[in-house]
Design a protein around this motif. Sequence first.
Motif, short mmCIF file in Angstrom:
data_model
loop_
_atom_site.label_atom_id
_atom_site.label_comp_id
_atom_site.label_asym_id
_atom_site.label_seq_id
_atom_site.Cartn_x
_atom_site.Cartn_y
_atom_site.Cartn_z
N VAL A 50 -6.43 -7.72 3.38
CA VAL A 50 -6.79 -7.68 1.96
C VAL A 50 -8.24 -7.22 1.84
CG1 VAL A 50 -7.02 -9.00 -0.17
CG2 VAL A 50 -5.18 -9.54 1.43
N GLU A 51 -8.44 -6.14 1.10
CA GLU A 51 -9.79 -5.64 0.83
C GLU A 51 -10.14 -5.96 -0.61
OE1 GLU A 51 -10.32 -1.58 2.04
OE2 GLU A 51 -9.17 -1.90 3.87
N TYR A 52 -11.32 -6.55 -0.82
CA TYR A 52 -11.71 -6.99 -2.16
C TYR A 52 -13.22 -6.79 -2.34
CZ TYR A 52 -12.56 -11.18 0.67
OH TYR A 52 -12.95 -12.05 1.65
N ASP A 53 -13.65 -6.82 -3.61
CA ASP A 53 -15.06 -6.58 -3.92
C ASP A 53 -15.83 -7.91 -3.96
OD1 ASP A 53 -14.51 -7.78 -6.41
OD2 ASP A 53 -14.35 -5.85 -7.45
N LEU A 54 -17.08 -7.86 -4.40
CA LEU A 54 -17.93 -9.06 -4.43
C LEU A 54 -17.44 -10.11 -5.41
CD1 LEU A 54 -21.45 -7.37 -4.18
CD2 LEU A 54 -20.18 -8.56 -2.38
N ASP A 55 -16.64 -9.70 -6.39
CA ASP A 55 -16.06 -10.63 -7.36
C ASP A 55 -14.67 -11.12 -6.93
OD1 ASP A 55 -18.26 -10.51 -9.15
OD2 ASP A 55 -17.47 -8.62 -9.97
N ASN A 56 -14.30 -10.85 -5.68
CA ASN A 56 -12.99 -11.21 -5.11
C ASN A 56 -11.82 -10.48 -5.76
OD1 ASN A 56 -14.10 -12.90 -3.17
ND2 ASN A 56 -13.94 -14.71 -4.47
N LYS A 57 -12.08 -9.39 -6.48
CA LYS A 57 -11.02 -8.57 -7.07
C LYS A 57 -10.42 -7.70 -5.97
CE LYS A 57 -11.56 -9.27 -11.63
NZ LYS A 57 -10.51 -9.51 -12.58
N VAL A 58 -9.10 -7.75 -5.84
CA VAL A 58 -8.40 -7.05 -4.76
C VAL A 58 -8.25 -5.57 -5.08
CG1 VAL A 58 -6.23 -6.90 -3.46
CG2 VAL A 58 -7.19 -9.14 -4.06
N THR A 59 -8.67 -4.74 -4.13
CA THR A 59 -8.53 -3.30 -4.26
C THR A 59 -7.34 -2.80 -3.45
OG1 THR A 59 -10.91 -3.12 -4.54
CG2 THR A 59 -9.75 -1.11 -3.98
N TYR A 60 -7.21 -3.28 -2.21
CA TYR A 60 -6.13 -2.86 -1.31
C TYR A 60 -5.55 -4.07 -0.61
CZ TYR A 60 -7.97 1.87 -1.69
OH TYR A 60 -8.39 3.07 -2.17
N TRP A 61 -4.26 -3.99 -0.34
CA TRP A 61 -3.57 -4.97 0.49
C TRP A 61 -2.77 -4.15 1.49
CZ3 TRP A 61 -0.21 -9.46 -1.87
CH2 TRP A 61 -0.06 -10.46 -0.92
N ILE A 62 -3.22 -4.15 2.73
CA ILE A 62 -2.64 -3.30 3.76
C ILE A 62 -1.31 -3.88 4.24
CG2 ILE A 62 -2.98 -2.35 6.08
CD1 ILE A 62 -6.02 -2.38 5.43
N ASN A 63 -0.32 -3.01 4.31
CA ASN A 63 1.02 -3.36 4.77
C ASN A 63 0.96 -3.62 6.27
OD1 ASN A 63 3.71 -3.43 5.54
ND2 ASN A 63 4.24 -1.49 4.58
N GLY A 64 1.27 -4.84 6.69
CA GLY A 64 1.25 -5.19 8.10
C GLY A 64 2.31 -4.50 8.93
N ALA A 65 3.35 -3.99 8.29
CA ALA A 65 4.41 -3.29 9.00
C ALA A 65 4.09 -1.81 9.19
CB ALA A 65 5.74 -3.42 8.26
N ASP A 66 3.19 -1.29 8.37
CA ASP A 66 2.80 0.13 8.45
C ASP A 66 1.42 0.26 7.83
OD1 ASP A 66 2.39 2.86 8.22
OD2 ASP A 66 4.21 3.24 7.06
N ILE A 67 0.38 0.27 8.65
CA ILE A 67 -0.99 0.23 8.13
C ILE A 67 -1.38 1.48 7.34
CG2 ILE A 67 -1.81 -1.42 9.85
CD1 ILE A 67 -3.09 0.96 11.32
N SER A 68 -0.55 2.51 7.37
CA SER A 68 -0.85 3.69 6.56
C SER A 68 -0.34 3.50 5.12
CB SER A 68 -0.23 4.95 7.17
OG SER A 68 1.18 4.89 7.10
N ASP A 69 0.33 2.39 4.86
CA ASP A 69 0.94 2.11 3.57
C ASP A 69 0.24 0.89 2.97
OD1 ASP A 69 2.82 2.06 1.47
OD2 ASP A 69 4.13 0.71 2.59
N THR A 70 -0.28 1.03 1.76
CA THR A 70 -0.98 -0.09 1.14
C THR A 70 -0.48 -0.35 -0.28
OG1 THR A 70 -2.74 1.29 0.22
CG2 THR A 70 -3.12 0.38 2.40
N ALA A 71 -0.68 -1.58 -0.72
CA ALA A 71 -0.56 -1.92 -2.13
C ALA A 71 -1.99 -1.82 -2.66
CB ALA A 71 0.01 -3.31 -2.30
N TYR A 72 -2.17 -1.29 -3.85
CA TYR A 72 -3.52 -1.03 -4.34
C TYR A 72 -3.59 -1.20 -5.85
CZ TYR A 72 -1.53 3.34 -5.90
OH TYR A 72 -0.74 4.26 -6.53
N GLN A 73 -4.82 -1.28 -6.36
CA GLN A 73 -5.06 -1.27 -7.80
C GLN A 73 -6.45 -0.69 -8.04
OE1 GLN A 73 -4.69 -0.73 -11.07
NE2 GLN A 73 -3.01 -2.19 -10.83
N ASN A 74 -6.50 0.39 -8.81
CA ASN A 74 -7.78 1.03 -9.14
C ASN A 74 -8.35 0.56 -10.46
OD1 ASN A 74 -7.79 2.61 -6.78
ND2 ASN A 74 -6.45 4.11 -7.75
#
Length: 170
Positions: A32-56
């Motif tokens: 899980v990648e998130y900013d300083l406010d703990n807002k999630v930008t990416y959630w990397i798929n553990g089954a395929d690291i080239s595939d992510t859930a994201y929100q811009n």
Amino acid sequence: YQESVSPVWSFSYFNPVSLPGLNLWLDASSGVEYDLDNKVTYWINGADISDTAYQNNILQKPVIIHSPLINDKPSLLFDGTNDLLLNTGLHQIGAAYVVGRWSGPQTVFPDYVGLLSTNNIASNPYPYIFIGNTGTAYIYPSGFPWQSVYVNNQQTFDYSPIDRYKILYG
């Protein structure tokens, strides 16, 4: 003098990629990648690291929570209004496990609230995998590819009390 030997403890490393047919694995304690406010930008798929859930869109980002609520594991908090993560992968859903709870003040779902859904209706005949049924404490009884839904290992649509963590499986 008597020697005492403790039991042998062992562990095994679990790699989601080793599960045959697994194409989406989202674990809040990893990727899980998130900013300083703990807002999630990416959630990397553990089954395929080239595939992510994201929100811009900053207004639709869930927040990562670091608390002892679930065995000291992190979790993602979706606001129940418009927070969502997107994924462009064409995943074939054979089974799904969700750990979740409703965090609003209501004792019943205030609307049709998605716990897991897709908006890719063209390629998926089940756009809502698990969705709360408006005005009830039940999972909506259609819209998923399984014959049965289990809440905490019990075959039921009853999600009450909705403010308690549960394991949902279908």
